[in-house]
Design a protein around this motif. Sequence first.
Motif, PDB file in Angstrom:
ATOM      1  N   THR A  59       0.830  -1.199   0.000  1.00 42.81           N
ATOM      2  CA  THR A  59       0.000   0.000   0.000  1.00 42.81           C
ATOM      3  C   THR A  59       0.867   1.254   0.000  1.00 42.81           C
ATOM      4  N   SER A  60       0.305   2.319  -0.504  1.00 44.45           N
ATOM      5  CA  SER A  60       0.985   3.616  -0.495  1.00 44.45           C
ATOM      6  C   SER A  60      -0.070   4.714  -0.494  1.00 44.45           C
ATOM      7  N   ARG A  61       0.368   5.930  -0.267  1.00 44.25           N
ATOM      8  CA  ARG A  61      -0.571   7.048  -0.277  1.00 44.25           C
ATOM      9  C   ARG A  61       0.137   8.328  -0.685  1.00 44.25           C
ATOM     10  N   GLU A  62      -0.641   9.244  -1.209  1.00 43.70           N
ATOM     11  CA  GLU A  62      -0.165  10.594  -1.524  1.00 43.70           C
ATOM     12  C   GLU A  62      -1.229  11.574  -1.060  1.00 43.70           C
ATOM     13  N   ILE A  63      -0.797  12.615  -0.363  1.00 44.90           N
ATOM     14  CA  ILE A  63      -1.722  13.638   0.131  1.00 44.90           C
ATOM     15  C   ILE A  63      -1.418  14.954  -0.575  1.00 44.90           C
ATOM     16  N   VAL A  64      -2.424  15.508  -1.215  1.00 45.77           N
ATOM     17  CA  VAL A  64      -2.261  16.763  -1.962  1.00 45.77           C
ATOM     18  C   VAL A  64      -3.076  17.851  -1.260  1.00 45.77           C
ATOM     19  N   PRO A  65      -2.395  18.826  -0.627  1.00 40.22           N
ATOM     20  CA  PRO A  65      -3.116  19.914   0.050  1.00 40.22           C
ATOM     21  C   PRO A  65      -3.411  21.066  -0.912  1.00 40.22           C
ATOM     22  N   GLU A  66      -4.453  21.812  -0.591  1.00 41.55           N
ATOM     23  CA  GLU A  66      -4.807  22.996  -1.378  1.00 41.55           C
ATOM     24  C   GLU A  66      -5.430  24.035  -0.456  1.00 41.55           C
ATOM     25  N   VAL A  67      -4.994  25.284  -0.608  1.00 33.35           N
ATOM     26  CA  VAL A  67      -5.513  26.383   0.198  1.00 33.35           C
ATOM     27  C   VAL A  67      -6.040  27.460  -0.735  1.00 33.35           C
ATOM     28  N   LYS A  68      -7.323  27.790  -0.575  1.00 33.01           N
ATOM     29  CA  LYS A  68      -7.952  28.842  -1.376  1.00 33.01           C
ATOM     30  C   LYS A  68      -8.833  29.701  -0.476  1.00 33.01           C
ATOM     31  N   GLY A  69      -8.513  30.982  -0.454  1.00 31.71           N
ATOM     32  CA  GLY A  69      -9.308  31.903   0.350  1.00 31.71           C
ATOM     33  C   GLY A  69      -9.341  31.550   1.821  1.00 31.71           C
ATOM     34  N   GLY A  70      -8.253  30.998   2.313  1.00 29.55           N
ATOM     35  CA  GLY A  70      -8.186  30.626   3.715  1.00 29.55           C
ATOM     36  C   GLY A  70      -8.826  29.299   4.036  1.00 29.55           C
ATOM     37  N   LYS A  71      -9.471  28.668   3.054  1.00 23.61           N
ATOM     38  CA  LYS A  71     -10.084  27.359   3.255  1.00 23.61           C
ATOM     39  C   LYS A  71      -9.141  26.263   2.785  1.00 23.61           C
ATOM     40  N   VAL A  72      -9.059  25.204   3.568  1.00 24.10           N
ATOM     41  CA  VAL A  72      -8.096  24.128   3.304  1.00 24.10           C
ATOM     42  C   VAL A  72      -8.833  22.875   2.837  1.00 24.10           C
ATOM     43  N   SER A  73      -8.267  22.212   1.839  1.00 19.96           N
ATOM     44  CA  SER A  73      -8.794  20.930   1.386  1.00 19.96           C
ATOM     45  C   SER A  73      -7.638  19.988   1.098  1.00 19.96           C
ATOM     46  N   PHE A  74      -7.931  18.698   1.173  1.00 20.02           N
ATOM     47  CA  PHE A  74      -6.912  17.680   0.926  1.00 20.02           C
ATOM     48  C   PHE A  74      -7.502  16.592   0.039  1.00 20.02           C
ATOM     49  N   THR A  75      -6.686  16.128  -0.882  1.00 21.52           N
ATOM     50  CA  THR A  75      -7.042  14.960  -1.672  1.00 21.52           C
ATOM     51  C   THR A  75      -6.088  13.839  -1.286  1.00 21.52           C
ATOM     52  N   VAL A  76      -6.659  12.715  -0.865  1.00 23.09           N
ATOM     53  CA  VAL A  76      -5.864  11.573  -0.429  1.00 23.09           C
ATOM     54  C   VAL A  76      -5.955  10.495  -1.498  1.00 23.09           C
ATOM     55  N   HIS A  77      -4.813  10.174  -2.101  1.00 25.28           N
ATOM     56  CA  HIS A  77      -4.748   9.116  -3.110  1.00 25.28           C
ATOM     57  C   HIS A  77      -4.203   7.849  -2.449  1.00 25.28           C
ATOM     58  N   LEU A  78      -5.034   6.819  -2.363  1.00 32.93           N
ATOM     59  CA  LEU A  78      -4.612   5.545  -1.790  1.00 32.93           C
ATOM     60  C   LEU A  78      -4.396   4.532  -2.906  1.00 32.93           C
ATOM     61  N   LYS A  79      -3.272   3.829  -2.834  1.00 30.14           N
ATOM     62  CA  LYS A  79      -2.969   2.794  -3.815  1.00 30.14           C
ATOM     63  C   LYS A  79      -2.609   1.501  -3.095  1.00 30.14           C
ATOM     64  N   GLY A  80      -2.881   0.372  -3.755  1.00 27.76           N
ATOM     65  CA  GLY A  80      -2.531  -0.885  -3.126  1.00 27.76           C
ATOM     66  C   GLY A  80      -2.707  -2.071  -4.048  1.00 27.76           C
ATOM     67  N   THR A  81      -2.100  -3.173  -3.644  1.00 25.35           N
ATOM     68  CA  THR A  81      -2.279  -4.454  -4.325  1.00 25.35           C
ATOM     69  C   THR A  81      -2.566  -5.502  -3.264  1.00 25.35           C
ATOM     70  N   GLY A  82      -3.196  -6.601  -3.679  1.00 25.81           N
ATOM     71  CA  GLY A  82      -3.497  -7.649  -2.725  1.00 25.81           C
ATOM     72  C   GLY A  82      -3.859  -8.947  -3.408  1.00 25.81           C
ATOM     73  N   THR A  83      -4.208  -9.938  -2.598  1.00 23.41           N
ATOM     74  CA  THR A  83      -4.571 -11.249  -3.123  1.00 23.41           C
ATOM     75  C   THR A  83      -5.897 -11.689  -2.529  1.00 23.41           C
ATOM     76  N   LEU A  84      -6.594 -12.509  -3.291  1.00 23.55           N
ATOM     77  CA  LEU A  84      -7.845 -13.093  -2.826  1.00 23.55           C
ATOM     78  C   LEU A  84      -7.506 -14.372  -2.065  1.00 23.55           C
ATOM     79  N   ASP A  85      -7.773 -14.392  -0.759  1.00 26.31           N
ATOM     80  CA  ASP A  85      -7.391 -15.527   0.073  1.00 26.31           C
ATOM     81  C   ASP A  85      -8.575 -16.307   0.614  1.00 26.31           C
ATOM     82  N   GLU A  86      -9.793 -15.859   0.331  1.00 23.36           N
ATOM     83  CA  GLU A  86     -10.969 -16.620   0.756  1.00 23.36           C
ATOM     84  C   GLU A  86     -12.150 -16.247  -0.132  1.00 23.36           C
ATOM     85  N   ASN A  87     -12.890 -17.268  -0.538  1.00 21.12           N
ATOM     86  CA  ASN A  87     -14.042 -17.065  -1.405  1.00 21.12           C
ATOM     87  C   ASN A  87     -15.253 -17.784  -0.821  1.00 21.12           C
ATOM     88  N   ASN A  88     -16.158 -17.029  -0.218  1.00 21.06           N
ATOM     89  CA  ASN A  88     -17.364 -17.598   0.372  1.00 21.06           C
ATOM     90  C   ASN A  88     -18.596 -17.300  -0.483  1.00 21.06           C
TER      91      ASN A  88
END
Length: 392
Positions: free
Chosen positions: A264-293
């Motif tokens: 897994t990994s992540r990237e956080i992109v901040p942005e400030v406009k007019g004193g207001k703050v926002s963040f975009t969080v990009h999550l990435k990952g790989t995995g395996t299927l270990d159970e199938n019900n």
Amino acid sequence: MRGGMIVALLIVLAMVCAGCKDRAEINDIAMVMASSIDLKDDGRYVGMIQVAVPARQIGNVSQGRNNYFIETGTGKNAQEVMEQLQGKLSRRLFISHRRVLLIGEKLARKGIKEIMDHFSRNPKTRLRTYVLVVKEQKGSEALKVDYPLEFFPTEAVREMEVLLGRTAVTLRDLLNTASGEGIEPVMGAIELVPGQQIGSEKSKNKLTFKLNHSAIFKNLKLVGYLNNYDSQLMLWVTGKLKRGVMTLQLPEHKGNVGVTLHSTSREIVPEVKGGKVSFTVHLKGTGTLDENNTHLDFSNPNYYYLVEDTLMRVVRKDTQKMIASVQKKYAADIFGFGDQLHKKNNKEWQKLKLKWDKKFAKAVVTVDVDFVLKRAGMSGPPVHLREQEIVK
């Protein structure tokens, strides 16, 4: 020539003597393996230590005698606690090998600033010591728990932190976070739950450790907890998730699947406009299927895409919900959003840092997820199904 040999001999002797100056013989020290610290009703601290008994680490130890003993001390500060403990021991306290420090909830909620100064100032403190909160209990209660798999019961706590890849925080991590900007500390929390040890009638009502929460701090005061699932999402957001497990419901296929997150990994992109703050969080990952019900035949790659889409949708929704909950309840930036703003836009950070608690609580956070499911093991349908039950 003879004079040179004498000089060389004197140098060697000086080095040997200097090297032996701080040497501590095992027979002269009381080796502390773990310790706890709690707050008494009168405002004093009470500390407990778990000390190894070296003679019982060798040979037959199954004689009903513990490999350790515990001792307590009280005081107005941590140093006074240690001095009282030393007064009860025939050997010099040796804390450089301590593996675990347990903090009772009452003390954690009052605040741990004062005791942290002792640990940071004492040069003999082992900075790789794991620090945990004992949820709804005293730290000393956890230190008394017996655990049959390890020589020292608290070693089980350390191994669980490492093995499960949860919120493993050392004294070094805690001190670095506490002194940093734009991030609040979070550490592992253990519960004491009823345990059962087969073959021992006396063990039926004994307690054991359960590590499935994270403790949220603000200004070094405990303010709340995250459960196991939310802790996993929090670690992904902070870039510290090493391994995770998710169970995904597939209602349209009347079952669920188990996915193990391997990378897994992540990237956080901040942005400030007019004193207001926002963040975009990009999550990435790989995995395996270990159970199938379900009845799905995962030889069909379309079902892999189904699981990927489901995981991305669930993680995106649950992560945004978890972050919003922390913002509303605690206004504690345990994700390091402020730290990312500090690193990527220091000019704006300098304007906002003195009121960051309020800005963080009102920040707009958007999460997107990119996940790839890799095939592993048997990728077909469950082997116990009949041909007519399989969905291909």
